[in-house]
Design an enzyme around this catalytic site. Structure first.
Site, PDB file in Angstrom:
ATOM      1  N   HIS A 135      22.267  -0.648  32.648  1.00 23.03           N
ATOM      2  CA  HIS A 135      21.559  -1.764  33.285  1.00 23.03           C
ATOM      3  C   HIS A 135      20.876  -2.637  32.235  1.00 23.03           C
ATOM      4  CE1 HIS A 135      18.951  -3.613  36.451  1.00 23.03           C
ATOM      5  NE2 HIS A 135      18.072  -3.653  35.454  1.00 23.03           N
ATOM      6  N   GLU A 136      20.205  -2.020  31.262  1.00 23.30           N
ATOM      7  CA  GLU A 136      19.497  -2.790  30.239  1.00 23.30           C
ATOM      8  C   GLU A 136      20.470  -3.512  29.303  1.00 23.30           C
ATOM      9  OE1 GLU A 136      16.473  -3.349  30.543  1.00 23.30           O
ATOM     10  OE2 GLU A 136      15.986  -1.800  32.008  1.00 23.30           O
ATOM     11  N   HIS A 139      21.670  -6.702  30.897  1.00 25.36           N
ATOM     12  CA  HIS A 139      20.749  -7.842  30.771  1.00 25.36           C
ATOM     13  C   HIS A 139      21.024  -8.603  29.475  1.00 25.36           C
ATOM     14  CE1 HIS A 139      18.143  -7.542  34.215  1.00 25.36           C
ATOM     15  NE2 HIS A 139      17.730  -6.313  33.937  1.00 25.36           N
ATOM     16  N   GLU A 198      18.646  -8.898  38.376  1.00 22.09           N
ATOM     17  CA  GLU A 198      18.562  -7.448  38.510  1.00 22.09           C
ATOM     18  C   GLU A 198      19.784  -6.884  39.229  1.00 22.09           C
ATOM     19  OE1 GLU A 198      16.355  -5.276  37.223  1.00 22.09           O
ATOM     20  OE2 GLU A 198      15.615  -7.011  36.137  1.00 22.09           O
TER      21      GLU A 198
END
Length: 262
Positions: A135-136, A139, A198
Site C-alpha cells: 500500500h505504501e 502511494h 487510499e
C-alpha cells in the site's frame, strides 16, 4: 483583464500537467516536477530520521526490509516491462522500523517508507506486512503526494478567481463566499481525492504484493484487525481514508480480478 488572463494561465497549466497512474490508468493532475517533489520530501525524511528512535527489534526490522525490498524489486520490474523504465530513477528505496506505539506506517515520495512498531503487533506473517508495505509503495508509484500538492495549488487558484469575481461586492459577501468555498473545496474535493488515493493504493498494493509473490487474500483479515484496533473512528465524510467497512468491501471485490489478471 485579470480574470481572462488568469483563466488562460490556469487552462495552460492544466493542459501541461496531466499524467496517468501506472496499473490503474487513472488520469491525474501533476503540476510539480518530480525533482522538486523528491528534493523537498528527501529533506523532510532525513530531518525526521535524525530524531526518530529506531526499533531495537532486529528481527522485525529485518522483516520490514525483506518484505519492502522484495516488493520494490517487483515494482521496478513491472515499470521496466511496461515502458516506464524512466520512472525507476525516481526511487531510492528505504524501509525502516521506528519505535513508536502508533498503529501506522507512512511513505515519502522516492520510496522512503517507515513502519511503526505499534503496527507490527497486528502482523503475523510476511504476507500481512506486504499488505501494508505494498500500500505504501503504491502511494509512491502513483505520485499521490505530487497530485495532492497539485490539487492544493489548483484550489488556491480557484480562491483567487473567486476573489476577482467578487471584487465589487461588499466585504461581508466576500468573507462569506471565501468561507463557503474553503469548506466546499476541503470536504467536496480535497478529502474525496485523498480517499480516492487510499482506495487506489489499496488496489495497487494488492497487485504489487502479488507480483512479489505474496498472498493478497490475507488483506481482508488484516484490515479487519486494523478496524478492530480503532482505526475507523472518524466519519468517512471528514476523513482522508475510506471507512474500514468500505475498504474491506472494495478489497473483497478486487481480489478475484487481481488474482486472475496478475
Amino acid at each position: 483583464m485579470k480574470n481572462p488572463l488568469l483563466l488562460l494561465a490556469l487552462t495552460a497549466l492544466l493542459w501541461a500537467g496531466c499524467g496517468s497512474v501506472p496499473l490503474t490508468g487513472r488520469r491525474q493532475l501533476l503540476l510539480v516536477s518530480d525533482q522538486e517533489v523528491l528534493s523537498s520530501s528527501l529533506t523532510q525524511y532525513n530531518d525526521y530520521m535524525k530524531t526518530a528512535p529506531r526499533s531495537s527489534s532486529a528481527k522485525q526490522a529485518a522483516m520490514v526490509k525483506r518484505v519492502g525490498q522484495k516488493i520494490a524489486q517487483a515494482t521496478e520490474a513491472y515499470l521496466r516491462q511496461n515502458g516506464l523504465a524512466a520512472e525507476v530513477k525516481n526511487f531510492q528505496w528505504e524501509f525502516n522500523l521506528v519505535a513508536d506505539k502508533q498503529v501506522n506506517a507512512f511513505c515519502m515520495p522516492g520510496g522512503k517508507i517507515v513502519v511503526y512498531e505499534g503496527l507490527m503487533k497486528l502482523v503475523t506473517s510476511d504476507d500481512e506486512l506486504a499488505v501494508v508495505i505494498g500500500h505504501e509503495v503504491a502511494h509512491a508509484v502513483a505520485k499521490h503526494s505530487n497530485e495532492r500538492l497539485s490539487q492544493q495549488m489548483l484550489a488556491q487558484t480557484g480562491a483567487q478567481l473567486l476573489n476577482y469575481s467578487l471584487a465589487e461586492k461588499s466585504a461581508a459577501i466576500q468573507t462569506a463566499a471565501s468561507t463557503i468555498y474553503g469548506l466546499g473545496a476541503q470536504v467536496g474535493v480535497m478529502l474525496p481525492f485523498s480517499r480516492k488515493h487510499e482506495t487506489e493504493a489499496d488496489y495497487m498494493g494488492l497487485v504489487l504484493m502479488r507480483m512479489a509473490g505474496y498472498n493478497p487474500d490475507v488483506a481482508v483479515g488484516f484490515w479487519q484487525k486494523m478496524s478492530a484496533s480503532g482505526s475507523g473512528s472518524v466519519p468517512e465524510l471528514l476523513s482522508t481514508h475510506p471507512s474500514d467497512a468500505r475498504r474491506i468491501s472494495d478489497i473483497r471485490k478486487a481480489l478475484p480480478e487481481i488474482k486472475a489478471k496478475y
